[in-house]
Design a protein around this motif. Structure first.
Motif, PDB file in Angstrom:
ATOM      1  N   PRO A 332       0.823  -1.227   0.000  1.00 23.90           N
ATOM      2  CA  PRO A 332       0.000   0.000   0.000  1.00 23.90           C
ATOM      3  C   PRO A 332       0.849   1.266   0.000  1.00 23.90           C
ATOM      4  O   PRO A 332       0.479   2.260  -0.620  1.00 23.90           O
ATOM      5  CB  PRO A 332      -0.814  -0.133   1.294  1.00 23.90           C
ATOM      6  N   ASP A 333       1.986   1.231   0.696  1.00 26.35           N
ATOM      7  CA  ASP A 333       2.916   2.373   0.725  1.00 26.35           C
ATOM      8  C   ASP A 333       4.329   1.831   0.540  1.00 26.35           C
ATOM      9  O   ASP A 333       5.048   1.590   1.509  1.00 26.35           O
ATOM     10  CB  ASP A 333       2.793   3.125   2.050  1.00 26.35           C
ATOM     11  N   PRO A 334       4.767   1.633  -0.725  1.00 26.87           N
ATOM     12  CA  PRO A 334       6.086   1.022  -0.959  1.00 26.87           C
ATOM     13  C   PRO A 334       7.235   1.802  -0.335  1.00 26.87           C
ATOM     14  O   PRO A 334       8.266   1.223   0.021  1.00 26.87           O
ATOM     15  CB  PRO A 334       6.200   1.011  -2.492  1.00 26.87           C
ATOM     16  N   GLY A 335       7.079   3.132  -0.189  1.00 30.24           N
ATOM     17  CA  GLY A 335       8.177   3.934   0.336  1.00 30.24           C
ATOM     18  C   GLY A 335       8.353   3.849   1.838  1.00 30.24           C
ATOM     19  O   GLY A 335       9.370   4.301   2.370  1.00 30.24           O
ATOM     20  N   LEU A 346       7.557  -0.557  16.935  1.00 31.40           N
ATOM     21  CA  LEU A 346       6.259   0.062  16.629  1.00 31.40           C
ATOM     22  C   LEU A 346       6.301   1.567  16.852  1.00 31.40           C
ATOM     23  O   LEU A 346       5.645   2.323  16.130  1.00 31.40           O
ATOM     24  CB  LEU A 346       5.167  -0.569  17.495  1.00 31.40           C
ATOM     25  N   ASP A 347       7.077   2.004  17.833  1.00 34.23           N
ATOM     26  CA  ASP A 347       7.198   3.449  18.073  1.00 34.23           C
ATOM     27  C   ASP A 347       7.817   4.145  16.864  1.00 34.23           C
ATOM     28  O   ASP A 347       7.449   5.287  16.535  1.00 34.23           O
ATOM     29  CB  ASP A 347       8.041   3.714  19.322  1.00 34.23           C
ATOM     30  N   ASP A 348       8.774   3.483  16.198  1.00 27.62           N
ATOM     31  CA  ASP A 348       9.354   4.056  14.973  1.00 27.62           C
ATOM     32  C   ASP A 348       8.286   4.203  13.883  1.00 27.62           C
ATOM     33  O   ASP A 348       8.264   5.206  13.163  1.00 27.62           O
ATOM     34  CB  ASP A 348      10.489   3.176  14.455  1.00 27.62           C
ATOM     35  N   VAL A 349       7.404   3.216  13.773  1.00 28.43           N
ATOM     36  CA  VAL A 349       6.340   3.279  12.764  1.00 28.43           C
ATOM     37  C   VAL A 349       5.391   4.426  13.080  1.00 28.43           C
ATOM     38  O   VAL A 349       4.968   5.172  12.191  1.00 28.43           O
ATOM     39  CB  VAL A 349       5.577   1.941  12.695  1.00 28.43           C
ATOM     40  N   ALA A 351       6.150   7.165  14.648  1.00 26.95           N
ATOM     41  CA  ALA A 351       6.850   8.412  14.358  1.00 26.95           C
ATOM     42  C   ALA A 351       6.906   8.703  12.860  1.00 26.95           C
ATOM     43  O   ALA A 351       6.759   9.855  12.432  1.00 26.95           O
ATOM     44  CB  ALA A 351       8.270   8.357  14.940  1.00 26.95           C
ATOM     45  N   VAL A 352       7.105   7.671  12.053  1.00 27.91           N
ATOM     46  CA  VAL A 352       7.241   7.861  10.603  1.00 27.91           C
ATOM     47  C   VAL A 352       5.894   8.123   9.944  1.00 27.91           C
ATOM     48  O   VAL A 352       5.774   8.967   9.052  1.00 27.91           O
ATOM     49  CB  VAL A 352       7.934   6.636   9.972  1.00 27.91           C
ATOM     50  N   THR A 353       4.860   7.405  10.372  1.00 31.23           N
ATOM     51  CA  THR A 353       3.558   7.513   9.701  1.00 31.23           C
ATOM     52  C   THR A 353       2.645   8.562  10.320  1.00 31.23           C
ATOM     53  O   THR A 353       1.721   9.045   9.663  1.00 31.23           O
ATOM     54  CB  THR A 353       2.816   6.166   9.730  1.00 31.23           C
ATOM     55  N   GLY A 354       2.886   8.880  11.598  1.00 25.13           N
ATOM     56  CA  GLY A 354       1.983   9.798  12.276  1.00 25.13           C
ATOM     57  C   GLY A 354       0.694   9.146  12.720  1.00 25.13           C
ATOM     58  O   GLY A 354      -0.223   9.826  13.195  1.00 25.13           O
ATOM     59  N   GLY A 355       0.592   7.833  12.578  1.00 28.25           N
ATOM     60  CA  GLY A 355      -0.611   7.117  12.983  1.00 28.25           C
ATOM     61  C   GLY A 355      -0.590   6.754  14.452  1.00 28.25           C
ATOM     62  O   GLY A 355       0.406   6.966  15.163  1.00 28.25           O
ATOM     63  N   SER A 360      -0.583   1.534  13.668  1.00 21.57           N
ATOM     64  CA  SER A 360       0.765   1.081  13.323  1.00 21.57           C
ATOM     65  C   SER A 360       0.904  -0.419  13.512  1.00 21.57           C
ATOM     66  O   SER A 360       1.569  -1.097  12.729  1.00 21.57           O
ATOM     67  CB  SER A 360       1.802   1.828  14.178  1.00 21.57           C
ATOM     68  N   GLY A 361       0.248  -0.957  14.561  1.00 14.10           N
ATOM     69  CA  GLY A 361       0.276  -2.405  14.770  1.00 14.10           C
ATOM     70  C   GLY A 361      -0.366  -3.150  13.624  1.00 14.10           C
ATOM     71  O   GLY A 361       0.151  -4.172  13.157  1.00 14.10           O
ATOM     72  N   ARG A 362      -1.521  -2.664  13.157  1.00 17.49           N
ATOM     73  CA  ARG A 362      -2.182  -3.307  12.015  1.00 17.49           C
ATOM     74  C   ARG A 362      -1.328  -3.194  10.752  1.00 17.49           C
ATOM     75  O   ARG A 362      -1.256  -4.126   9.949  1.00 17.49           O
ATOM     76  CB  ARG A 362      -3.561  -2.676  11.792  1.00 17.49           C
ATOM     77  N   LEU A 363      -0.665  -2.067  10.594  1.00 12.89           N
ATOM     78  CA  LEU A 363       0.197  -1.874   9.429  1.00 12.89           C
ATOM     79  C   LEU A 363       1.353  -2.872   9.437  1.00 12.89           C
ATOM     80  O   LEU A 363       1.653  -3.521   8.418  1.00 12.89           O
ATOM     81  CB  LEU A 363       0.732  -0.441   9.419  1.00 12.89           C
ATOM     82  N   VAL A 364       2.000  -3.031  10.599  1.00 17.55           N
ATOM     83  CA  VAL A 364       3.123  -3.963  10.693  1.00 17.55           C
ATOM     84  C   VAL A 364       2.648  -5.405  10.506  1.00 17.55           C
ATOM     85  O   VAL A 364       3.336  -6.210   9.864  1.00 17.55           O
ATOM     86  CB  VAL A 364       3.852  -3.792  12.047  1.00 17.55           C
ATOM     87  N   ARG A 365       1.471  -5.734  11.032  1.00 22.04           N
ATOM     88  CA  ARG A 365       0.950  -7.093  10.831  1.00 22.04           C
ATOM     89  C   ARG A 365       0.786  -7.375   9.336  1.00 22.04           C
ATOM     90  O   ARG A 365       1.107  -8.465   8.861  1.00 22.04           O
ATOM     91  CB  ARG A 365      -0.387  -7.281  11.541  1.00 22.04           C
TER      92      ARG A 365
END
Length: 398
Positions: A332-335, A346-349, A351-355, A360-365
């Motif tokens: 969904p977001d290759p970059g 997860l904290d890094d995610v 910070a990067v996404t602003g979510g 962020s947990g669902r995104l990493v899953r």
């Protein structure tokens, strides 16, 4: 060849209904089939009644066994799936031939077999090159040895009857959003109540969730295994992630392929080569083929300097690079992976996404199920080396 009598079902249905003294409304109430559907069937305007429709009206009319069979034959006359049911033999529907050794996958195969005992729709997912097809072949072979027909649709179609293969392939195409839904009905009529394993090893297909749900409803003993780089997002699908080989198994598989090129023993160089290939069986096999022209030390250097070229075989393409690029581009977001550290939390995610943390947990899953990130230590994740190489190549291309 005799012509098909399209009106026979309607005439039979009308005769049975009037014989027991029911109106169309009364039959509709007893069968839960609409009045309009019964009228259209009797008048021949609807000529392809669904399998469950035939069952419902037959139950409501309390037909004898012979009368029910006559009604079913009239409903299905001219349909290829129905006519092939008597020829649907286990020996005509085997698993594909074995594609090399199965090393380090015994636990996963056992777990997937068990999952299919409890779940009727399983998605075997993971990074391109991780060995999903090889594991699916082993699972299908076990099912076939147990007397279960295997309907395999992918690059290869091992079904040994041309008519049967044609119905299955057309039926699977009919399960896709742009396919012919009637062909999916023929597939359901073919399988009916028989225990069957349907394997869809073609990640390019976009399946329609409602059509798959209808197939499972009409075929109560059917199990479906969908092989792809990500879940197909079908109702009731159980994702089964195939992870990379462990370090020891990766070395064993590399040495198996390497010995076809030159005598090689396990040492620090070989262990390092395997570590850099992320435990991907297809990458390990392709890299080992370079030992026809490289010694292990030179191969290690070549993989460090130019990994993506060397996960393509020395004689023929392995498809690893193309598959990895496709896996990254389909995100969904290759970059996102390029904006995260090589190892992240997860904290890094967040910070990067602003979510939020749950987002962020669902995104990493989702990234884990695609195999483009992997768990690392207790609460960290990392991007595999070959995925990082793809990201770097894509960045240069931009």
């Amino acid at each position: 060849m005799s012509e098909v009598d399209d009106t026979r079902f309607g005439r039979l249905l009308h005769g049975h209904r009037t014989r027991v003294g029911l109106t169309q409304r009364e039959l509709a109430d007893l069968s839960t089939v609409s009045v309009r559907a019964i009228r259209d069937l009797e008048q021949g305007r609807a000529r392809r009644p669904r399998q469950d429709t035939v069952r419902l009206v037959a139950d409501a009319l309390r037909l004898s066994r012979q009368a029910r069979e006559d009604l079913e034959r009239a409903a299905h006359q001219g349909r290829t799936g129905w006519s092939l049911r008597t020829d649907y033999a286990v020996e005509l529907a085997p698993a594909p031939g074995v594609q090399g050794p199965l090393i380090g996958r015994e636990v996963e195969v056992d777990a997937l077999v068990e999952e299919l005992r409890h779940s009727r729709l399983v998605g075997l997912v993971g990074l391109s090159g991780v060995g999903k097809t090889r594991v699916a072949v082993e699972v299908a072979a076990r099912a076939h040895r147990g007397g279960v027909p295997v309907l395999w649709v992918g690059v290869d179609c091992p079904i040994r009857d041309e008519r049967l293969a044609a119905v299955v392939q057309a039926g699977v195409a009919g399960l896709c959003r742009t396919g012919d839904e009637r062909a999916a009905g023929d597939l359901a009529e073919l399988i009916a109540g028989r225990e069957t394993l349907l394997v869809l090893d073609d990640p390019a297909r976009v399946l329609d969730g409602e059509r798959v749900k209808v197939l499972l409803r009409d075929c109560p003993a059917l199990r479906v295994l969908v092989v792809g780089t990500a879940p197909a997002d079908l109702p009731g699908e159980r994702p089964f992630l195939l992870s990379a080989l462990g370090d020891e198994a990766a070395v064993r598989l590399f040495l198996h392929h390497a010995r076809a090129e030159r005598p090689v023993v396990e040492d620090e160089t070989v262990v390092g080569i395997c570590a850099g290939l992320d435990g991907l069986p297809r990458a390990l096999a392709a890299a080992a083929s370079w030992l026809a022209v490289y010694d292990p030390v030179r191969l290690a250097v070549a993989l460090r300097d130019d990994p993506l070229d060397h996960v393509e075989g020395v004689l023929r393409p392995s498809g690893v690079r193309e598959g990895l690029v496709r896996c990254v581009r389909d995100l969904p977001d290759p970059g996102l992976l390029g904006r995260l550290p090589q190892e992240f939390t997860l904290d890094d995610v967040v910070a990067v996404t602003g979510g939020s943390l749950p987002e962020s947990g669902r995104l990493v899953r989702g990234l884990l199920l695609r195999g483009v990130v992997r768990p690392h230590l207790a609460d960290r994740f990392r991007v595999p080396a070959l995925v990082r190489a793809v990201l770097a190549q894509m960045l240069v291309a931009v």
